[in-house]
Design an enzyme around this catalytic site. Sequence first.
Site, PDB file in Angstrom:
ATOM      1  N   HIS A  17       2.222   1.350 -11.027  1.00  0.00           N
ATOM      2  CA  HIS A  17       2.404   0.529 -12.232  1.00  0.00           C
ATOM      3  C   HIS A  17       2.831   1.411 -13.410  1.00  0.00           C
ATOM      4  O   HIS A  17       3.724   1.055 -14.168  1.00  0.00           O
ATOM      5  CB  HIS A  17       1.091  -0.164 -12.622  1.00  0.00           C
ATOM      6  CG  HIS A  17       0.587  -1.178 -11.646  1.00  0.00           C
ATOM      7  ND1 HIS A  17      -0.725  -1.210 -11.226  1.00  0.00           N
ATOM      8  CD2 HIS A  17       1.198  -2.218 -11.018  1.00  0.00           C
ATOM      9  CE1 HIS A  17      -0.896  -2.225 -10.400  1.00  0.00           C
ATOM     10  NE2 HIS A  17       0.242  -2.842 -10.243  1.00  0.00           N
ATOM     11  N   LYS A  41      -7.186 -13.936  -7.570  1.00  0.00           N
ATOM     12  CA  LYS A  41      -7.645 -12.926  -6.605  1.00  0.00           C
ATOM     13  C   LYS A  41      -9.093 -12.478  -6.826  1.00  0.00           C
ATOM     14  O   LYS A  41      -9.519 -11.519  -6.210  1.00  0.00           O
ATOM     15  CB  LYS A  41      -6.719 -11.710  -6.685  1.00  0.00           C
ATOM     16  CG  LYS A  41      -5.272 -12.027  -6.322  1.00  0.00           C
ATOM     17  CD  LYS A  41      -4.374 -10.832  -6.586  1.00  0.00           C
ATOM     18  CE  LYS A  41      -2.932 -11.120  -6.205  1.00  0.00           C
ATOM     19  NZ  LYS A  41      -2.031 -10.038  -6.655  1.00  0.00           N
ATOM     20  N   ARG A  90       8.539  -3.066  -4.142  1.00  0.00           N
ATOM     21  CA  ARG A  90       8.191  -1.937  -3.278  1.00  0.00           C
ATOM     22  C   ARG A  90       8.930  -1.990  -1.953  1.00  0.00           C
ATOM     23  O   ARG A  90       9.489  -1.015  -1.501  1.00  0.00           O
ATOM     24  CB  ARG A  90       6.679  -1.937  -2.991  1.00  0.00           C
ATOM     25  CG  ARG A  90       5.867  -1.408  -4.118  1.00  0.00           C
ATOM     26  CD  ARG A  90       4.435  -1.793  -3.982  1.00  0.00           C
ATOM     27  NE  ARG A  90       4.283  -3.242  -4.149  1.00  0.00           N
ATOM     28  CZ  ARG A  90       3.135  -3.860  -4.291  1.00  0.00           C
ATOM     29  NH1 ARG A  90       2.025  -3.175  -4.239  1.00  0.00           N
ATOM     30  NH2 ARG A  90       3.075  -5.152  -4.465  1.00  0.00           N
ATOM     31  N   SER A 128      -2.842  -1.975  -5.724  1.00  0.00           N
ATOM     32  CA  SER A 128      -4.222  -1.939  -6.230  1.00  0.00           C
ATOM     33  C   SER A 128      -5.199  -2.243  -5.105  1.00  0.00           C
ATOM     34  O   SER A 128      -6.252  -1.612  -4.996  1.00  0.00           O
ATOM     35  CB  SER A 128      -4.413  -2.987  -7.332  1.00  0.00           C
ATOM     36  OG  SER A 128      -3.551  -2.758  -8.406  1.00  0.00           O
TER      37      SER A 128
HETATM   38  P1  ADP Z   1       0.497  -9.360  -9.175  1.00  0.00           P
HETATM   39  O1  ADP Z   1      -0.823  -9.969  -8.861  1.00  0.00           O
HETATM   40  O2  ADP Z   1       1.264 -10.115 -10.227  1.00  0.00           O
HETATM   41  O3  ADP Z   1       1.354  -8.998  -7.988  1.00  0.00           O
HETATM   42  P2  ADP Z   1       0.014  -6.529  -9.460  1.00  0.00           P
HETATM   43  O4  ADP Z   1      -0.871  -5.898 -10.472  1.00  0.00           O
HETATM   44  O5  ADP Z   1      -0.345  -6.379  -8.041  1.00  0.00           O
HETATM   45  O6  ADP Z   1       0.098  -8.029  -9.928  1.00  0.00           O
HETATM   46  O7  ADP Z   1       1.500  -6.016  -9.652  1.00  0.00           O
HETATM   47  C1  ADP Z   1       2.211  -6.179 -10.851  1.00  0.00           C
HETATM   48  C2  ADP Z   1       3.669  -5.814 -10.632  1.00  0.00           C
HETATM   49  O8  ADP Z   1       3.782  -4.431 -10.297  1.00  0.00           O
HETATM   50  C3  ADP Z   1       4.354  -6.555  -9.488  1.00  0.00           C
HETATM   51  O9  ADP Z   1       5.694  -6.797  -9.852  1.00  0.00           O
HETATM   52  C4  ADP Z   1       4.289  -5.585  -8.335  1.00  0.00           C
HETATM   53  O10 ADP Z   1       5.343  -5.796  -7.410  1.00  0.00           O
HETATM   54  C5  ADP Z   1       4.475  -4.274  -9.086  1.00  0.00           C
HETATM   55  N1  ADP Z   1       3.904  -3.131  -8.366  1.00  0.00           N
HETATM   56  C6  ADP Z   1       2.682  -3.022  -7.820  1.00  0.00           C
HETATM   57  N2  ADP Z   1       2.510  -1.823  -7.228  1.00  0.00           N
HETATM   58  C7  ADP Z   1       3.676  -1.140  -7.405  1.00  0.00           C
HETATM   59  C8  ADP Z   1       4.155   0.141  -6.993  1.00  0.00           C
HETATM   60  N3  ADP Z   1       3.404   0.976  -6.270  1.00  0.00           N
HETATM   61  N4  ADP Z   1       5.418   0.488  -7.350  1.00  0.00           N
HETATM   62  C9  ADP Z   1       6.186  -0.370  -8.051  1.00  0.00           C
HETATM   63  N5  ADP Z   1       5.802  -1.601  -8.452  1.00  0.00           N
HETATM   64  C10 ADP Z   1       4.571  -1.985  -8.131  1.00  0.00           C
END
Ligand code: ADP
Length: 168
Positions: A17, A41, A90, A128
């Site tokens: 992130h 979630k 990703r 995460s």
């Molecule tokens: P959500 O519940 O909206 O998916 P996340 O916190 O899991 O929220 O992710 C927020 C954003 O960050 C999403 O667009 C996700 O694809 C992106 N993201 C999560 N992990 C990574 C990573 N390792 N590299 C690039 N983008 C990521």
Amino acid sequence: MKTAIYPGSFDPVTLGHVDIIERSAKIFDKVIVGVLRNSAKSPLFSEEERVNMLKYVTRDIPNVEVLSFDGLLVDFARLNGANVIIRGLRAVTDFEYELQLAQMNRVIAPELDTLFLTTNLKYAYLSSSMAKEVAMYGGDISAFLDPEIAKKVRDKFRGKILGYQGER
Ligand code: ADP
């Protein structure tokens, strides 16, 4: 002024992130990180904890602001004068859902565009939930999270285990 919104659950914020936030902050005048308040979630960290962790890891990037929101992302974006939504991609597994989300947002708010940034290859595998799973079983999470955030995750799981034992 070009303002972008980077929305997510951030439960907790990972180095993947942070990489997306840093890169977005170079492209836009202002980046608002939007923490989804009531994630379906059932998050490990409260809204306040997630916001504070994001504020901590972005403390040296002056054009980043961290806010939480509820309801429709497009309303949150409009309210904050943002015209672009940033999402990270990703792998192909992200693609279908992300495409659908972007298309739906485009129909309900045609003035907003979604911009996808591809992950830094270093963090392509990282989420995460993976970080939490490794931490839950006592694994090393230092490659996934900022050291301070990793400490909070470890403390959270320690607290959960102690809390559980306390209830017995
Ligand atoms: P959500 O519940 O909206 O998916 P996340 O916190 O899991 O929220 O992710 C927020 C954003 O960050 C999403 O667009 C996700 O694809 C992106 N993201 C999560 N992990 C990574 C990573 N390792 N590299 C690039 N983008 C990521």
